[in-house]
Every structure is written in structure tokens, then in C-alpha cells.
Design a protein around this motif. Structure first.
Motif, short mmCIF file in Angstrom:
data_model
loop_
_atom_site.label_atom_id
_atom_site.label_comp_id
_atom_site.label_asym_id
_atom_site.label_seq_id
_atom_site.Cartn_x
_atom_site.Cartn_y
_atom_site.Cartn_z
N VAL A 81 81.30 75.96 50.72
CA VAL A 81 81.10 75.56 49.33
C VAL A 81 81.85 74.25 49.10
O VAL A 81 83.07 74.18 49.31
CB VAL A 81 81.60 76.64 48.36
N PHE A 82 81.11 73.23 48.68
CA PHE A 82 81.70 71.92 48.39
C PHE A 82 81.92 71.79 46.90
O PHE A 82 81.11 72.27 46.09
CB PHE A 82 80.77 70.80 48.88
N ALA A 83 82.99 71.13 46.51
CA ALA A 83 83.31 70.97 45.10
C ALA A 83 82.23 70.18 44.37
O ALA A 83 81.89 70.48 43.22
CB ALA A 83 84.67 70.30 44.93
N GLU A 84 81.70 69.16 45.04
CA GLU A 84 80.70 68.29 44.42
C GLU A 84 79.49 68.12 45.34
O GLU A 84 79.61 68.19 46.55
CB GLU A 84 81.29 66.91 44.11
N GLY A 85 78.38 67.89 44.72
CA GLY A 85 77.15 67.68 45.49
C GLY A 85 75.91 67.93 44.66
O GLY A 85 74.82 67.43 44.96
N GLY A 86 76.07 68.73 43.60
CA GLY A 86 74.93 69.02 42.76
C GLY A 86 73.87 69.81 43.51
O GLY A 86 74.17 70.59 44.41
N HIS A 87 72.62 69.59 43.13
CA HIS A 87 71.50 70.31 43.74
C HIS A 87 70.56 69.30 44.40
O HIS A 87 70.42 68.18 43.95
CB HIS A 87 70.75 71.12 42.69
N GLY A 88 69.93 69.74 45.47
CA GLY A 88 68.88 68.93 46.11
C GLY A 88 69.39 67.75 46.90
O GLY A 88 68.68 66.76 47.06
N PHE A 89 70.59 67.85 47.46
CA PHE A 89 71.15 66.70 48.17
C PHE A 89 70.54 66.50 49.55
O PHE A 89 70.63 65.42 50.12
CB PHE A 89 72.68 66.78 48.28
N GLY A 90 69.90 67.51 50.11
CA GLY A 90 69.32 67.35 51.45
C GLY A 90 70.34 66.79 52.42
O GLY A 90 71.50 67.22 52.44
N MET A 91 69.92 65.77 53.17
CA MET A 91 70.85 65.06 54.05
C MET A 91 71.08 63.64 53.55
O MET A 91 71.51 62.78 54.29
CB MET A 91 70.33 65.06 55.48
N ARG A 92 70.82 63.42 52.26
CA ARG A 92 70.83 62.06 51.72
C ARG A 92 72.05 61.74 50.87
O ARG A 92 72.23 60.60 50.45
CB ARG A 92 69.57 61.82 50.89
N GLN A 93 72.89 62.72 50.56
CA GLN A 93 74.06 62.47 49.70
C GLN A 93 75.14 61.81 50.56
O GLN A 93 75.86 62.46 51.30
CB GLN A 93 74.57 63.78 49.11
N LYS A 94 75.24 60.48 50.45
CA LYS A 94 76.12 59.72 51.34
C LYS A 94 77.49 59.40 50.73
O LYS A 94 78.35 58.86 51.41
CB LYS A 94 75.44 58.40 51.73
N GLU A 95 77.68 59.72 49.45
CA GLU A 95 78.89 59.27 48.77
C GLU A 95 79.92 60.38 48.56
O GLU A 95 80.98 60.12 48.01
CB GLU A 95 78.52 58.66 47.41
N LYS A 96 79.61 61.61 48.99
CA LYS A 96 80.51 62.73 48.75
C LYS A 96 80.67 63.55 50.02
O LYS A 96 79.82 63.50 50.92
CB LYS A 96 79.99 63.59 47.60
N PRO A 97 81.74 64.33 50.11
CA PRO A 97 81.99 65.11 51.32
C PRO A 97 80.87 66.06 51.72
O PRO A 97 80.76 66.45 52.88
CB PRO A 97 83.27 65.89 50.97
N VAL A 98 80.00 66.43 50.76
CA VAL A 98 78.90 67.35 51.08
C VAL A 98 78.00 66.79 52.17
O VAL A 98 77.27 67.54 52.83
CB VAL A 98 78.10 67.69 49.80
N VAL A 99 78.06 65.48 52.38
CA VAL A 99 77.25 64.87 53.43
C VAL A 99 77.60 65.41 54.81
O VAL A 99 76.82 65.30 55.76
CB VAL A 99 77.41 63.33 53.40
N GLU A 100 78.75 66.06 54.93
CA GLU A 100 79.20 66.57 56.22
C GLU A 100 78.53 67.89 56.61
O GLU A 100 78.72 68.38 57.72
CB GLU A 100 80.72 66.78 56.21
N TRP A 101 77.73 68.49 55.71
CA TRP A 101 77.23 69.83 56.02
C TRP A 101 76.39 69.89 57.30
O TRP A 101 76.48 70.90 58.02
CB TRP A 101 76.49 70.42 54.82
N PRO A 102 75.57 68.88 57.65
CA PRO A 102 74.84 69.00 58.91
C PRO A 102 75.77 69.09 60.13
O PRO A 102 75.44 69.75 61.12
CB PRO A 102 73.98 67.73 58.95
N ASN A 103 76.92 68.44 60.06
CA ASN A 103 77.87 68.54 61.16
C ASN A 103 78.43 69.96 61.26
O ASN A 103 78.67 70.47 62.36
CB ASN A 103 79.02 67.55 60.97
#
Length: 317
Positions: free
Chosen positions: A282-304
Motif C-alpha cells: 500500500v502506497f501513501a500516494e498514487g491515486g487510481h489508474g496509475f498503471g506503470m505511468r506514474q513517474k513522479e511518486k514512489p508508487v512507480v516502484e510497484w513493478p519492481n
């Protein structure tokens, strides 16, 4: 060309030259029909399939609606990284459409690059004649088909996973909790195959039909405007978990206003209760629908994190 066992499973290849833009190149993909002729449940459907580009110019972001003939688009595994694993990707879209590139093609390519044979499922949606159980029948059929064709593509039939985003996550969790082991005496050879996935990956998924936490559009499109209580419970997948539910990887953002994080929390808690191997991020920020395109927040690390999980379970090398 990869040969499919047509004498065992009458699969129709729609096209061997459909062009999908990914990155800077267009690649040819096999597209496989799930059903021969009119798909069961679509006999009275009169809609027309459409594909509309959304979002910024130059970035593929197709929104697909009106699907009548569901398909699997094949992304062959990188042979240098070949893992003998397959994954079916279910795009989201609130059961009202499909975010086909952002939550389908891009994810499938990510898997293929890691040696996983990937299939993007274009499933039926939109309510009306295509409400429950039609989408579930499509994903069940897809799992059977991918398992049946394992020897043609070179992966193992007991290494078939399903990943879903948002409403596609509900569909993925549905096949992980509503499955059968196949009918050995079925006339259709595919129906002899189990439709239970071997593992699940759920990304900001809709899980529950509980009106207090569900995504209202997904619930209405799937179950109708006034579903009875038994159907709501049946398709609230956190209530359908058992000890046989497949191992699961989950990702969600705490600030998701479209699909509350409570969906993933409840599913994870049920998995833990039944001692099913599970991992939740669970990431603090990211909203909904980020896919693999959210490049400005830590949620971008989920594919790793998913990559690490797949390695830890021996599903990729």
C-alpha cells in the motif's frame, strides 16, 4: 510462426499481422478468439466494438467498448529470459470499457521482456446482456485456453497466472475464487481443463460489491442497478476466499478515491485467514489508474516489487 493444436482445440487466429504500437516500434501480434462463432451470452447483443484514443498525443491509450467477440492478444516471451510461465492480463475500465494499452498492452510487454508469455484479454463488459456471468465466463475460458495451449508456446500448464487492474482486478480475483477443475467428459476439449489460475496479481483492484467500499460503476455494470443480496455476496470476492485460492500479489494506493484501498485490505485479510501466501503493498500516494505511468511518486516502484515476488516464487529466473 507458433503452431496451435487446432485438432485438439478449435482456436481461431483472427490475425497474425495486427499492429500494436509500443515504444517506438509496431509489433505483429497473434490475436486468438475465445469462442467459436457467437460467444455464449452475446446472441442478442447489437452493439458495435469501438476503439477510441484518449489522453495525450503520441501516447497509445485506447479505450475499447462494445466487445462482442472476446480475444487474447499474444505477447511471446523473450527467449533469452524464458521462464516457462504464462500470464493473462485483464485491463480495467469499470466493466464499462477497457483501458487496452495502459492496462493491457504495456503490462503484457513488461512480462514478455522478462520471459513470460503474456496474453491480453479483451473481455465482454458494459452491462445489459454482458453483465455477470458473461465476463467471468470469458476469463474462465481464457485460463482454460492458455493452459490447453501450454505445449504450443513452451510454458508449463501449472504456471498460468492472471493479473488485473481495477475492474480487471475484480475479474482476476473472480476467477481465483470462482473456478472449477474442468469436466473430463466435456464435449468441448477446453472445458476439460481447470480454470483455476496458479497465481494472482491484483493492481488497485475492485474486490467487493459491498456498496460502502465498491466502485459504483463497476458494480452497476456487472450486477445491474438493483442486484439481490445473494448476488452481491457471491461477487464480493473477499467473502469467497478459501484455502485453495491462488497465491496473490496486491498493490493499492491509500489515496485511491475511485476504488478504496479497503478492497485490497479485505482480500488480503481473507487470504491471511486461510493461510494463502499473499503480499500486499500500500502506497501513501498514487491515486487510481496509475498503471506503470506514474513517474513522479514512489508508487512507480510497484513493478519492481512484482518482479521480486515473481522471482521469490520461482516464476521467473
Amino acid at each position: 510462426m507458433i503452431r496451435l493444436s487446432l485438432f485438439l482445440c478449435p482456436i481461431l487466429l483472427l490475425s497474425l499481422s495486427s499492429q500494436f504500437a509500443f515504444g517506438q516500434e509496431a509489433v505483429s501480434q497473434q490475436v486468438i478468439e475465445l469462442w467459436n462463432g457467437v460467444a455464449p451470452g452475446s446472441e442478442d447483443f447489437t452493439g458495435i466494438e469501438t476503439s477510441e484514443e484518449r489522453g495525450e498525443a503520441g501516447v497509445a491509450n485506447r479505450w475499447v467498448t462494445g466487445v462482442k467477440q472476446p480475444t487474447l492478444t499474444v505477447f511471446p516471451a523473450n527467449k533469452e529470459e524464458f521462464s516457462k510461465t504464462a500470464v493473462i492480463v485483464c485491463p480495467g475500465g469499470g466493466y464499462g470499457g477497457l483501458a487496452f494499452d495502459k492496462e493491457g498492452i504495456e503490462m503484457a510487454q513488461w512480462f514478455a521482456d522478462r520471459g513470460v508469455t503474456a496474453f491480453v484479454l479483451k473481455y465482454r463488459h458494459g452491462g445489459g446482456p454482458h453483465q455477470h456471468p458473461v465476463p467471468l465466463k470469458d476469463i474462465q475460458r481464457a485460463v482454460r485456453m492458455v493452459r490447453q495451449t501450454a505445449s504450443d508456446f513452451g510454458y508449463e500448464p501449472d504456471r498460468v497466472g492472471v493479473l488485473g487492474f481495477s475492474a480487471g482486478g475484480h475479474l482476476a480475483s473472480s476467477v481465483g475464487t470462482h473456478y472449477d477443475e474442468g469436466d473430463p467428459s466435456a464435449a468441448d476439449f477446453l472445458d476439460r481443463q481447470s480454470c483455476r489460475p496458479d497465481f494472482l496479481m491484483l493492481i488497485y483492484p475492485v474486490i467487493s460489491m459491498d456498496a460502502t467500499i465498491t466502485h459504483a460503476g463497476s458494480r452497476q455494470n456487472l450486477l445491474g442497478e438493483q442486484p439481490d443480496d445473494e448476488l452481491v455476496v457471491l461477487m464480493s470476492n473477499e467473502l469467497q476466499v478459501t484455502a485453495d485460492t491462488p497465491p496473490t500479489f496486491l498493490v493499492h494506493a491509500a489515496d485511491d478515491e475511485g476504488v478504496p484501498v479497503e478492497n485490497s485490505l479485505r482480500f488480503y485479510q481473507a487470504l491471511v485467514e486461510y493461510k494463502v501466501p499473499a503480499e500486499l503493498h500500500v502506497f501513501a500516494e498514487g491515486g487510481h489508474g496509475f498503471g506503470m505511468r506514474q513517474k513522479e511518486k514512489p508508487v512507480v516502484e510497484w513493478p519492481n516489487l512484482l518482479d521480486n515476488w515473481l522471482h521469490s516464487r520461482g516464476l521467473i529466473e
